[in-house]
Design a protein around this motif. Structure first.
Motif, short mmCIF file in Angstrom:
data_model
loop_
_atom_site.label_atom_id
_atom_site.label_comp_id
_atom_site.label_asym_id
_atom_site.label_seq_id
_atom_site.Cartn_x
_atom_site.Cartn_y
_atom_site.Cartn_z
N ALA A 308 8.31 -22.23 -19.92
CA ALA A 308 9.62 -22.67 -19.44
C ALA A 308 10.65 -21.56 -19.54
CB ALA A 308 10.08 -23.89 -20.22
N SER A 309 10.51 -20.67 -20.53
CA SER A 309 11.45 -19.56 -20.66
C SER A 309 11.28 -18.55 -19.54
CB SER A 309 11.26 -18.88 -22.02
OG SER A 309 11.50 -19.80 -23.08
N GLY A 314 8.71 -23.47 -12.14
CA GLY A 314 7.27 -23.66 -12.06
C GLY A 314 6.74 -24.52 -13.20
N CYS A 315 7.32 -24.38 -14.39
CA CYS A 315 6.89 -25.19 -15.54
C CYS A 315 7.18 -26.66 -15.28
CB CYS A 315 7.58 -24.71 -16.80
SG CYS A 315 7.19 -25.67 -18.27
N ALA A 316 8.39 -26.97 -14.82
CA ALA A 316 8.74 -28.37 -14.55
C ALA A 316 7.85 -28.96 -13.46
CB ALA A 316 10.20 -28.47 -14.15
N ASP A 318 4.61 -27.89 -12.56
CA ASP A 318 3.16 -27.85 -12.75
C ASP A 318 2.69 -28.20 -14.16
OD1 ASP A 318 3.00 -26.99 -10.13
OD2 ASP A 318 3.08 -24.86 -10.69
N VAL A 319 3.60 -28.45 -15.10
CA VAL A 319 3.15 -28.65 -16.48
C VAL A 319 2.27 -29.88 -16.62
CG1 VAL A 319 5.21 -29.96 -17.14
CG2 VAL A 319 3.92 -28.70 -18.88
N LYS A 320 2.57 -30.94 -15.88
CA LYS A 320 1.73 -32.14 -15.96
C LYS A 320 0.34 -31.88 -15.39
CE LYS A 320 5.39 -35.63 -15.89
NZ LYS A 320 5.92 -36.83 -15.19
N LEU A 321 0.28 -31.08 -14.34
CA LEU A 321 -1.03 -30.78 -13.76
C LEU A 321 -1.88 -29.95 -14.72
CD1 LEU A 321 0.08 -29.89 -10.10
CD2 LEU A 321 -0.85 -32.04 -10.96
N VAL A 322 -1.25 -28.99 -15.39
CA VAL A 322 -1.99 -28.18 -16.36
C VAL A 322 -2.46 -29.03 -17.53
CG1 VAL A 322 -1.81 -26.24 -17.96
CG2 VAL A 322 -0.79 -26.08 -15.70
N GLY A 323 -1.57 -29.89 -18.03
CA GLY A 323 -1.96 -30.78 -19.12
C GLY A 323 -3.09 -31.70 -18.73
#
Length: 356
Positions: A308-309, A314-316, A318-323
């Motif tokens: 996120a830093s 991109g974090c907001a 794709d983070v669910k997809l990665v998790g």
């Protein structure tokens, strides 16, 4: 007696100072969340009655294609009817098979959904299932209730009933999380749950049989370690909470107060206080789980913070997809490991420990 004390050492030794307060934190948080929910519903219904209008409890949001359709779920009468029928069956069967008093069975059936509600929130944010901890607490409470002259069978049976109720509900919550990620209808999730339970009744015994056939254990019987632990808890704590280490019960009562204060700060505190007050349930999970699991969670949070830093957009996105990919990979890896064990494949590397 010495063997039982050894099995129950986790609740009579140093570990009890972390395990028991953690269980009380989680259970208190669950009860508070239930009372908070009932209070919210009451205030909403009262506001409706005073205003003379009917408005939904939550404002409707536009469909973005990723939300499961709650209206597509099972009707309310089916949920309520199934719950009442299950309670009736338990109150008829448990006194007959396990000599468990009907009022203890009723108390278990009423307490389990209460704890499930709060733990569903914990499963939603952490994915950790604390059903077994509630089962152990019920075993301890009912063992102290029956006393030294009572049998250990009713507390063990009722503790298992508590675990079964909470575990089934939390598994369904996990499926709802998956449904939210992939946009699956709720009805399909419920059908999949029933199909999965039916299939596991066939697959689990078959897998256990193949494991025994491929590994050839040295004896015809295998020790049930978890069952021994539960039975030891029921036997040792027939003497009540006095079997806990010194001042452990005081720590448990302090955990109850801390859980209440945390929830009050989160719900009614000012903005900065609400933001930085931790969840009582998350604190309880951190105290109860093994260090390895907590450390893995910490690494995941550290990775998310770094991502996120560097790339907040991109974090907001794709983070669910990665998790989800990590969870799916862990499940596939477990299936591969089980398959290797069933077919008796030798490990390419072994670590042995010897006395020095």
């Amino acid at each position: 007696v010495s063997t039982q004390s050894t099995w129950a050492s986790g609740y009579q030794g140093v570990e009890a100072y972390s395990k028991m307060p953690a269980i009380f934190l989680v259970c208190t948080d669950s009860v508070y969340k239930l009372l908070s929910l009932l209070g919210t519903i009451y205030r909403h219904q009262r506001a409706q009655a005073e205003a003379g209008e009917t408005t939904p409890l939550h404002e409707e949001e536009p469909d973005v294609g990723m939300e499961p359709d709650i209206d597509d779920g099972m009707p309310l009468w089916l949920w309520v009817g199934g719950t009442v029928a299950g309670m009736a069956v338990a109150m008829a069967v448990f006194p007959f098979l396990f000599k468990a008093p009907w009022y203890m069975t009723l108390l278990t059936c009423l307490a389990s959904p209460i704890w499930t509600l709060g733990m569903a929130f914990g499963v939603g944010i952490t994915g950790s299932n604390m059903a077994s901890s509630c089962g152990r607490l019920m075993i301890i409470l009912f063992s102290a209730w029956v006393g030294q002259d009572g049998s250990v069978i009713p507390p063990l049976a009722l503790g298992s009933l508590c675990v079964a109720i909470i575990d089934s509900a939390l598994d369904l919550i996990r499926n709802f999380k998956t449904a939210k990620l992939v946009g699956c209808p709720v009805r399909s999730v419920i059908y999949a749950q029933f199909i999965g339970v039916a299939v596991s009744c066939v697959v689990s015994p078959a897998a256990y049989y193949f494991v025994l056939e491929s590994n050839h254990p040295p004896t015809d019987t295998l020790k049930a370690i978890v069952a021994g632990t539960y039975r030891a808890l029921a036997a040792v704590f027939k003497g009540g909470f006095g079997e806990l280490p010194d001042n452990c019960l005081a720590f448990c009562l302090a955990a109850v107060g801390i859980a209440v204060v945390m929830n009050l700060l989160v719900e009614f505190g000012p903005g900065p206080v609400r933001k930085w007050t931790p969840s009582a349930l998350a604190v309880g999970l951190g105290m109860y789980l093994d260090p390895g699991q907590s450390f893995m969670t910490f690494l995941a949070l550290l990775f998310k913070w770094a991502w996120a830093s560097v790339d907040p957009v991109g974090c907001a996105r794709d983070v669910k997809l990665v998790g989800s990919g990590l969870l799916a990979g862990d499940g596939i890896g477990s299936l591969f490991t089980n398959g290797v064990t069933i077919f008796g494949v030798e490990s390419p590397m072994r670590v042995t420990f010897t006395d020095t």
